[in-house]
Design an enzyme around this catalytic site. Structure first.
Site, PDB file in Angstrom:
ATOM      1  N   SER A 114       0.817  -1.218   0.000  1.00 28.14           N
ATOM      2  CA  SER A 114       0.000   0.000   0.000  1.00 28.14           C
ATOM      3  C   SER A 114       0.847   1.263   0.000  1.00 28.14           C
ATOM      4  CB  SER A 114      -0.947  -0.005   1.199  1.00 28.14           C
ATOM      5  OG  SER A 114      -0.244  -0.036   2.435  1.00 28.14           O
ATOM      6  N   GLN A 161      11.387  12.031   1.216  1.00 28.72           N
ATOM      7  CA  GLN A 161      11.496  13.455   1.481  1.00 28.72           C
ATOM      8  C   GLN A 161      11.590  14.283   0.203  1.00 28.72           C
ATOM      9  OE1 GLN A 161      14.955  13.841   3.976  1.00 28.72           O
ATOM     10  NE2 GLN A 161      13.931  13.068   5.795  1.00 28.72           N
ATOM     11  N   GLY A 162      12.455  13.871  -0.713  1.00 31.33           N
ATOM     12  CA  GLY A 162      12.863  14.735  -1.810  1.00 31.33           C
ATOM     13  C   GLY A 162      11.755  15.192  -2.728  1.00 31.33           C
ATOM     14  N   GLY A 163      11.031  14.266  -3.367  1.00 32.41           N
ATOM     15  CA  GLY A 163       9.976  14.675  -4.264  1.00 32.41           C
ATOM     16  C   GLY A 163       9.803  13.729  -5.433  1.00 32.41           C
ATOM     17  N   GLU A 203      18.195  17.824  -7.454  1.00 36.02           N
ATOM     18  CA  GLU A 203      18.961  16.889  -6.635  1.00 36.02           C
ATOM     19  C   GLU A 203      20.139  16.361  -7.447  1.00 36.02           C
ATOM     20  OE1 GLU A 203      16.664  13.995  -4.498  1.00 36.02           O
ATOM     21  OE2 GLU A 203      14.995  15.364  -4.192  1.00 36.02           O
ATOM     22  N   HIS A 214      22.030   5.473   0.481  1.00 35.54           N
ATOM     23  CA  HIS A 214      21.889   6.926   0.517  1.00 35.54           C
ATOM     24  C   HIS A 214      23.088   7.513   1.249  1.00 35.54           C
ATOM     25  CE1 HIS A 214      20.293  10.940   1.043  1.00 35.54           C
ATOM     26  NE2 HIS A 214      19.319  10.628   0.214  1.00 35.54           N
ATOM     27  N   ARG A 232      24.575   9.218  -6.511  1.00 35.87           N
ATOM     28  CA  ARG A 232      24.558   8.793  -5.109  1.00 35.87           C
ATOM     29  C   ARG A 232      25.623   7.765  -4.764  1.00 35.87           C
ATOM     30  NH1 ARG A 232      18.123   8.172  -3.590  1.00 35.87           N
ATOM     31  NH2 ARG A 232      17.726  10.393  -3.320  1.00 35.87           N
ATOM     32  N   HIS A 244      19.342   2.095   1.120  1.00 38.40           N
ATOM     33  CA  HIS A 244      18.201   2.968   0.844  1.00 38.40           C
ATOM     34  C   HIS A 244      17.234   2.407  -0.193  1.00 38.40           C
ATOM     35  CE1 HIS A 244      15.988   6.689   0.631  1.00 38.40           C
ATOM     36  NE2 HIS A 244      16.338   6.924  -0.625  1.00 38.40           N
ATOM     37  N   GLU A 303       9.295  -0.644  -6.005  1.00 39.89           N
ATOM     38  CA  GLU A 303      10.639  -1.102  -5.679  1.00 39.89           C
ATOM     39  C   GLU A 303      10.784  -2.611  -5.743  1.00 39.89           C
ATOM     40  OE1 GLU A 303      14.126  -0.350  -2.285  1.00 39.89           O
ATOM     41  OE2 GLU A 303      12.126   0.564  -2.060  1.00 39.89           O
ATOM     42  N   ARG A 343      19.920   4.336  -9.108  1.00 41.52           N
ATOM     43  CA  ARG A 343      18.701   5.118  -9.298  1.00 41.52           C
ATOM     44  C   ARG A 343      18.992   6.616  -9.239  1.00 41.52           C
ATOM     45  NH1 ARG A 343      15.060   7.563  -5.846  1.00 41.52           N
ATOM     46  NH2 ARG A 343      15.965   6.591  -3.986  1.00 41.52           N
ATOM     47  N   LEU A 357       9.435   7.506  -6.626  1.00 38.71           N
ATOM     48  CA  LEU A 357       8.006   7.784  -6.516  1.00 38.71           C
ATOM     49  C   LEU A 357       7.379   7.860  -7.903  1.00 38.71           C
ATOM     50  CD1 LEU A 357       8.034  10.477  -3.669  1.00 38.71           C
ATOM     51  CD2 LEU A 357       7.221   8.116  -3.495  1.00 38.71           C
TER      52      LEU A 357
END
Length: 507
Positions: A8, A43-45, A110, A224, A268, A328, A352, A363, A369
């Site tokens: 979910s 957090q990021g978007g 980012e 991360h 990253r 992460h 994922e 990634r 997202l």
């Protein structure tokens, strides 16, 4: 059609809503409360809104570059082509992305993005806003919910998945279905340090392996770079560096430039390895310096991070804060085509848990997202289409570790497995460590008994995935993206795209 969606987060809820709106009978099964999981922690978007100098083509190029040449071009094209529609859908479902005074969406940047193209909500609470909106949308429907249910296995009949077996209130039961969409997330709790929500133990991937589905690229685990190095794992968004924060060592030197010309905005995997090496060399965490942004900007743009850092005794507007990497995101998973179909008829995967090919070896920030929304919707749209064979390359035999046989393994526990993976199958890998890890994992497997409780079943799933991950890491003998072999060279830039994908099938 009778459809079960397991999970979910953004992928599962998007798939469930689209399937329901298409007239299917949908049931959502989730391990914890509806909406629990990693989506709410993001957090990021969401990447995918382009300014005048930006485009979907540039977003695709950045995605492929971050993926070290191993991203599937068709999958990336789907991601960036469908992205705007999925962001618009999130807005329509009630996600209040941050806007300027004139009403235009505020865009953040980012690492490894060449432009600001990331929409965010609540400053640094994008995932929470998305999760809340999607949960509210589901609750406005009559979609049945089965919460606090553990996925034991997938049900197969005549070579196709036809439902699931769950553990609920101490009892095992079966739920039949015409199709199952897995959206169970990754496996961050393979490692001693992770940003993932509790319960992210790879249950969907493990169940898919047992059902005969192909998995791929499990060696590509993203760490991360910046987790607050005090207290429980708490992520310091990459967007902080996108706004201008820097990484410094004990001499106040911006050391990441030693590893990459983009410094703090390098991919990253590069930043995480640079931090790990520097922290080891100076025997202390490196620090993130955001003081140049000022207290007002930090509190407004990153309210969640601002609150948590202060709760843990740091005033990050006045002093740099200690940070460290943590597991992460899993780029690999259950192999799917562009519509979420796996190699087993009746079984779809999105988010994922799936290996769509978008991320390649690493990634790009804020693509997760987006991927969940895009491919969750596509899986729902493909439910009634004829099943197509899913191409997944040539299967590779599981290599046997060549380390010392008969070595005494420590007693099994989840903590001991996580330490083993962190030390030998983590950021920096080599043949001896991977072989040693496989020795221990194989010993633990041979000594294991049939699990009955939720915790024991989670441990069994982690053990299965740990072996698959270490096997894939040992088989890929070059360094590429998030998979870094200190005993092997990195391939030339023009050769990385020709490296085979690591495919594992059940034996």
């Amino acid at each position: 059609m009778n459809v079960i969606v397991v999970g979910s987060g953004i992928a599962g809820l998007t798939a469930a809503l689209h399937a329901h709106e298409a007239g299917h009978d949908v049931t959502i099964v989730t391990k914890r409360d509806l909406g629990d999981g990693c989506t709410g922690l993001a957090q990021g978007g969401v990447a995918g809104i382009y300014g005048p100098d930006d485009s979907a083509a540039l977003h695709a190029a950045d995605t492929r570059d971050a993926g070290a040449g191993l991203s599937d071009r068709d999958a990336v094209q789907v991601l960036v082509t469908d992205g705007a529609a999925r962001i618009a859908e999130l807005i329509a479902r009630g996600v209040g992305f941050d806007r300027a005074v004139d009403g235009t969406l505020l865009l953040g940047r980012e690492a490894a993005h060449r432009h600001a193209r990331i929409v965010h909500a609540g400053g640094d609470a994008t995932g929470a806003a998305i999760s809340a909106a999607l949960v509210a949308s589901v609750r406005r429907t009559d979609i049945p919910l089965v919460e606090h249910a553990f996925l034991v296995d997938l049900l197969r009949q005549e070579g196709a998945v036809r439902g699931i077996r769950i553990l609920l209130d101490g009892e095992v039961s079966e739920i039949p279905a015409d199709a199952v969409i897995l959206a169970t997330g990754g496996a961050g709790h393979l490692y001693a340090h992770t940003t993932n929500a509790a319960g992210t133990t790879g249950d969907g991937i493990a169940a898919a392996i047992r059902a005969g589905a192909a998995v791929a690229d499990l060696e590509f685990v993203q760490f991360h770079p910046t987790i607050l190095a005090k207290g429980p794992a708490f992520l310091i968004s990459e967007a902080v560096r996108g706004e201008g924060a820097t990484l410094i060592d004990d001499d106040a030197r911006r050391f990441v430039f030693d590893s990459h010309p983009d410094g703090e905005l390098a991919p990253r995997d590069v930043v995480a390895r640079a931090i790990a090496r520097r922290a080891t060399a100076q025997a202390a965490p490196v620090r993130l310096d955001a003081t140049m942004l000022g207290a007002e900007t930090l509190a407004r743009r990153f309210p969640t991070i601002d609150r948590v850092t202060r709760e843990r005794g740091f005033d990050w507007a006045r002093e740099p804060i200690p940070v460290t990497p943590a597991a992460h995101y899993l780029m690999g998973g259950v192999v799917t085509d562009l519509d979420g179909r796996t190699t087993v008829p009746g079984l779809f995967a999105a988010g994922e848990v799936a290996r769509t090919g978008v991320h390649g070896a690493n990634r790009l920030a804020s693509n997760s997202l987006l991927e969940g929304a895009v491919f969750g919707a596509r899986a729902a749209a493909a439910l009634t289409r004829p099943w197509a064979d899913v191409a997944h390359g040539s299967p590779q035999a599981r290599p046997r570790a060549e380390g010392s046989r008969g070595a005494i393994a420590p007693a099994f526990s989840r903590a001991s497995l996580q330490r083993l993976m962190w030390e030998d199958v983590g950021l920096l890998r080599n043949r001896d460590g991977l072989s040693r890890a496989l020795d221990v994992l194989q010993t633990w497997t041979a000594e294991s008994s049939a699990p009955t409780t939720v915790s024991a079943r989670e441990d069994a799933n982690l053990l299965l995935l740990a072996q698959a991950t270490a096997t894939a890491a040992l088989a890929r003998t070059v360094s590429v993206g998030a998979h870094h072999r200190v005993d092997a060279p990195e391939p030339a830039a023009d050769a990385s795209s020709r490296l085979p994908s690591s495919i594992l099938e059940p034996v």
